[in-house]
Structures are given as C-alpha cells and as structure tokens.
Design a protein around this motif. Structure first.
Motif, PDB file in Angstrom:
ATOM      1  N   SER A   2       0.835  -1.191   0.000  1.00  0.00           N
ATOM      2  CA  SER A   2       0.000   0.000   0.000  1.00  0.00           C
ATOM      3  C   SER A   2       0.870   1.241   0.000  1.00  0.00           C
ATOM      4  O   SER A   2       1.825   1.350   0.767  1.00  0.00           O
ATOM      5  N   GLY A   3       0.547   2.230  -0.874  1.00  0.00           N
ATOM      6  CA  GLY A   3       1.305   3.443  -0.947  1.00  0.00           C
ATOM      7  C   GLY A   3       2.513   3.354  -1.856  1.00  0.00           C
ATOM      8  O   GLY A   3       3.205   4.353  -2.050  1.00  0.00           O
ATOM      9  N   TYR A   4       2.788   2.224  -2.454  1.00  0.00           N
ATOM     10  CA  TYR A   4       3.911   2.056  -3.347  1.00  0.00           C
ATOM     11  C   TYR A   4       3.564   2.574  -4.737  1.00  0.00           C
ATOM     12  O   TYR A   4       2.405   2.655  -5.126  1.00  0.00           O
ATOM     13  N   SER A   5       4.578   2.901  -5.507  1.00  0.00           N
ATOM     14  CA  SER A   5       4.370   3.420  -6.850  1.00  0.00           C
ATOM     15  C   SER A   5       4.016   2.300  -7.817  1.00  0.00           C
ATOM     16  O   SER A   5       4.214   1.106  -7.530  1.00  0.00           O
ATOM     17  N   ALA A   6       3.515   2.703  -8.997  1.00  0.00           N
ATOM     18  CA  ALA A   6       3.202   1.725 -10.030  1.00  0.00           C
ATOM     19  C   ALA A   6       4.443   0.930 -10.419  1.00  0.00           C
ATOM     20  O   ALA A   6       4.365  -0.282 -10.648  1.00  0.00           O
ATOM     21  N   LYS A   7       5.605   1.601 -10.493  1.00  0.00           N
ATOM     22  CA  LYS A   7       6.831   0.894 -10.855  1.00  0.00           C
ATOM     23  C   LYS A   7       7.198  -0.151  -9.816  1.00  0.00           C
ATOM     24  O   LYS A   7       7.626  -1.271 -10.157  1.00  0.00           O
ATOM     25  N   GLN A   8       7.032   0.175  -8.540  1.00  0.00           N
ATOM     26  CA  GLN A   8       7.349  -0.787  -7.487  1.00  0.00           C
ATOM     27  C   GLN A   8       6.408  -1.985  -7.520  1.00  0.00           C
ATOM     28  O   GLN A   8       6.834  -3.133  -7.337  1.00  0.00           O
ATOM     29  N   VAL A   9       5.120  -1.722  -7.770  1.00  0.00           N
ATOM     30  CA  VAL A   9       4.162  -2.823  -7.874  1.00  0.00           C
ATOM     31  C   VAL A   9       4.469  -3.674  -9.097  1.00  0.00           C
ATOM     32  O   VAL A   9       4.414  -4.906  -9.052  1.00  0.00           O
ATOM     33  N   LEU A  10       4.817  -3.011 -10.218  1.00  0.00           N
ATOM     34  CA  LEU A  10       5.176  -3.743 -11.429  1.00  0.00           C
ATOM     35  C   LEU A  10       6.366  -4.663 -11.179  1.00  0.00           C
ATOM     36  O   LEU A  10       6.359  -5.834 -11.585  1.00  0.00           O
ATOM     37  N   ASP A  11       7.374  -4.146 -10.505  1.00  0.00           N
ATOM     38  CA  ASP A  11       8.552  -4.970 -10.205  1.00  0.00           C
ATOM     39  C   ASP A  11       8.170  -6.177  -9.349  1.00  0.00           C
ATOM     40  O   ASP A  11       8.656  -7.292  -9.577  1.00  0.00           O
ATOM     41  N   GLN A  12       7.295  -5.962  -8.361  1.00  0.00           N
ATOM     42  CA  GLN A  12       6.891  -7.052  -7.484  1.00  0.00           C
ATOM     43  C   GLN A  12       6.092  -8.104  -8.234  1.00  0.00           C
ATOM     44  O   GLN A  12       6.356  -9.308  -8.137  1.00  0.00           O
ATOM     45  N   LEU A  13       5.099  -7.668  -9.017  1.00  0.00           N
ATOM     46  CA  LEU A  13       4.217  -8.619  -9.681  1.00  0.00           C
ATOM     47  C   LEU A  13       4.841  -9.234 -10.929  1.00  0.00           C
ATOM     48  O   LEU A  13       4.277 -10.185 -11.494  1.00  0.00           O
ATOM     49  N   TRP A 248      -2.474  -3.565  -4.927  1.00  0.00           N
ATOM     50  CA  TRP A 248      -1.843  -3.515  -6.249  1.00  0.00           C
ATOM     51  C   TRP A 248      -2.445  -2.419  -7.129  1.00  0.00           C
ATOM     52  O   TRP A 248      -2.129  -2.323  -8.316  1.00  0.00           O
ATOM     53  N   ASP A 249      -3.319  -1.596  -6.578  1.00  0.00           N
ATOM     54  CA  ASP A 249      -4.088  -0.650  -7.386  1.00  0.00           C
ATOM     55  C   ASP A 249      -3.237   0.379  -8.123  1.00  0.00           C
ATOM     56  O   ASP A 249      -3.649   0.904  -9.154  1.00  0.00           O
ATOM     57  N   ALA A 250      -2.048   0.682  -7.608  1.00  0.00           N
ATOM     58  CA  ALA A 250      -1.203   1.671  -8.278  1.00  0.00           C
ATOM     59  C   ALA A 250      -0.893   1.275  -9.713  1.00  0.00           C
ATOM     60  O   ALA A 250      -0.713   2.127 -10.581  1.00  0.00           O
ATOM     61  N   LEU A 251      -0.859  -0.026  -9.955  1.00  0.00           N
ATOM     62  CA  LEU A 251      -0.566  -0.506 -11.304  1.00  0.00           C
ATOM     63  C   LEU A 251      -1.777  -0.422 -12.221  1.00  0.00           C
ATOM     64  O   LEU A 251      -1.636  -0.460 -13.439  1.00  0.00           O
ATOM     65  N   LEU A 252      -2.960  -0.292 -11.649  1.00  0.00           N
ATOM     66  CA  LEU A 252      -4.191  -0.294 -12.432  1.00  0.00           C
ATOM     67  C   LEU A 252      -4.811   1.090 -12.564  1.00  0.00           C
ATOM     68  O   LEU A 252      -5.744   1.270 -13.348  1.00  0.00           O
ATOM     69  N   ASP A 253      -4.291   2.065 -11.829  1.00  0.00           N
ATOM     70  CA  ASP A 253      -4.967   3.363 -11.737  1.00  0.00           C
ATOM     71  C   ASP A 253      -4.576   4.366 -12.816  1.00  0.00           C
ATOM     72  O   ASP A 253      -5.252   5.380 -12.984  1.00  0.00           O
ATOM     73  N   GLY A 254      -3.502   4.135 -13.538  1.00  0.00           N
ATOM     74  CA  GLY A 254      -3.076   5.121 -14.534  1.00  0.00           C
ATOM     75  C   GLY A 254      -2.098   4.524 -15.516  1.00  0.00           C
ATOM     76  O   GLY A 254      -1.971   3.301 -15.646  1.00  0.00           O
ATOM     77  N   ASP A 255      -1.414   5.403 -16.245  1.00  0.00           N
ATOM     78  CA  ASP A 255      -0.442   4.948 -17.226  1.00  0.00           C
ATOM     79  C   ASP A 255       0.701   4.188 -16.554  1.00  0.00           C
ATOM     80  O   ASP A 255       1.096   4.486 -15.426  1.00  0.00           O
TER      81      ASP A 255
END
Length: 271
Positions: A2-13, A248-255
């Motif tokens: 929670s609170g992580y950036s899209a890039k951080q979530v992308l790296d994790q997933l 994981w929403d940061a990866l789904l919320d925008g570009d």
C-alpha cells in the motif's frame, strides 16, 4: 505494498509469487491442455485461458505458471489448433475448463476452486473467444485479453453483454488485429468496468512465448518486455477483481511505462 508506486508494484508482480507450483494435464480429466496450480489450497480463484490462432498452449506456460505462483488455478485447453479454428467451440472449451476446475479436486485432492471466483482470458482469437465465453457464462467474474481479435460469432457483439470487469491489452504494432478494429472496439462496447491499455512497440505475437513456425505466416514474434508487462498487469487485475486485494491498485490506476491507459470506464471494483 500500500502506498507504493506503479513501478514498485510492477517490479513485485513481475516476479513469481510465494506459492510452489504444480503442473498437470487436463487430458487426465477429459480435455487436452495444461493446468498449473499452487501446491495446495482450498477455495482458490481460477482462470481459463484461450490460445491464439495456430498457437500451441505451450506458448503461454510462463504466464500460467506465474499466475499459479500468485495463488490462481490457471488452465488452458489445447483444442481448436487447426487453421479452421472454431471460435464457438473454443469458447465452449473455456467454459468446460471452468467446469473441470470447479468440479474436480486437483493435485492429490488438496486443491479446490471457488466457483464464485472465476475468470477467462486469452490471446488473439482466444481473447475474442474469452469474451464469447464470458457473455454466455454467468459464473465469470473478470476477463483479460491480449491482442484480442474479432471472431465468428462476434466478440464485439458479445462485449455488449458482458457486465463484469475487463482488461484489454493491445499491441501498437499489431498488423494482424489492429487495436482500432479489434481490442479498442471491444473495449468501447464493453458494458462493465473496462480498461484498454496500449503497448506501443508490441506486435500481434508479442504476447506468445518462445518461437513457433506460425511466425512465418503471422506478424511479429514473442517479446519478453510485452510478456513481463502482461503478466504483471494480469496478476494485478485478477488479484483485485477475484480476491479484492487493493494493494496492487497503483498498477491499475493510470499509465504504466510501456502500457499506456488509452481507454477506461468505471471502477474495476467498488472501493
């Protein structure tokens, strides 16, 4: 996360999840194809995956294994492999695959699927057929397509009857199923919450793994960058829609770099 950036979530997933993975053969329960599952778990979510035109299911093994490592039962029927592929029959095979997942104890009996947490997905014509399956199966709770192409019967017409969340990934260099007449049209016709993401440098076969003789007939070849993005976005989307995980929403919320959000309507899941 929670609170992580899209890039951080992308790296994790993009990396495998915590589950050990088992591989099986759907033929043992009456349908050719592959199934990957976590080593154990009851009431798991499941996704049935439709292959592209002329594509063997082996070209999606890494995706199926990846989803299993994140806690999903992931199965792909290996039917309709010929040039005269029947969209109606493969859509039916996707529904049969869900029947198998929900009706049979997998592994040594320690793996089961929750019939309320089912999704369909697919690449190319298999993406269109996933839309057909979702339109006719009220059990389906989410749909993912990669380079979806129009089918007969029409996936575009079927999209007008699908009310569950949909994620559609399109290749900007796709000359077999250009997004404007295929994935984009399907997304705009979608009745439920929907996202269309464009991978600008990706070809039609970019989502398929490895090499295959069909590359002599079709445009493009497997592209690791596209597959990495597809795995991460699909995992985030299914964790959100089937398991309600918001982290994981940061990866789904925008570009996302390499996967621009080109069309969106509605929230994937009520927050």
């Amino acid at each position: 996360m929670s609170g992580y950036s899209a890039k951080q979530v992308l790296d994790q997933l993009s990396r495998p999840g915590d589950h050990q993975v088992l591989r099986g053969d759907l033929a043992l329960v009456g349908l050719p194809g592959l199934v990957y599952t976590p080593a154990s778990g009851l009431g798991l979510p499941a996704v049935a995956f439709g292959h592209g035109w002329l594509q063997p299911v082996n070209r999606y093994r890494a995706l199926l294994r990846h989803l299993a490592s994140w806690g999903f039962v992931a199965a792909a029927p290996g039917t309709q492999r010929g040039p005269l592929m029947s969209s109606r029959l493969l859509a039916g095979n996707l529904r049969t695959t869900l029947d198998i997942c929900t009706g049979v104890r997998l592994g040594d009996g320690g793996i089961s699927v929750d019939a309320e947490r089912l999704a369909v997905a697919g690449h190319s014509m298999g993406g269109g057929e996933a839309v057909l399956a979702a339109a006719d199966d009220p059990r389906v709770r989410a749909v993912v397509t990669f380079a979806a192409s129009e089918t007969r019967p029409s996936a575009l017409d079927a999209a007008r009857r699908v009310t569950v969340p949909g994620l559609h990934l399109a290749g900007g260099e796709d000359r077999i199923a250009p997004p404007v007449g295929h994935a984009e049209a399907i997304a705009e016709a979608w009745q439920g919450p929907v996202q269309l993401r464009s991978l600008p440098k990706t070809s039609h076969l970019g989502f398929a793994e490895g090499r295959h003789w069909s590359e002599l007939l079709l445009d493009g070849k497997g592209e690791r960058a596209a597959q990495k993005l597809a795995r991460a976005l699909t995992t985030a989307f299914l964790l959100r829609t089937l398991k309600g995980e918001k982290k994981w929403d940061a990866l789904l919320d925008g570009d996302v770099k390499g996967a621009l959000l080109s069309y969106r309507r509605g929230a994937l899941v009520a927050r």
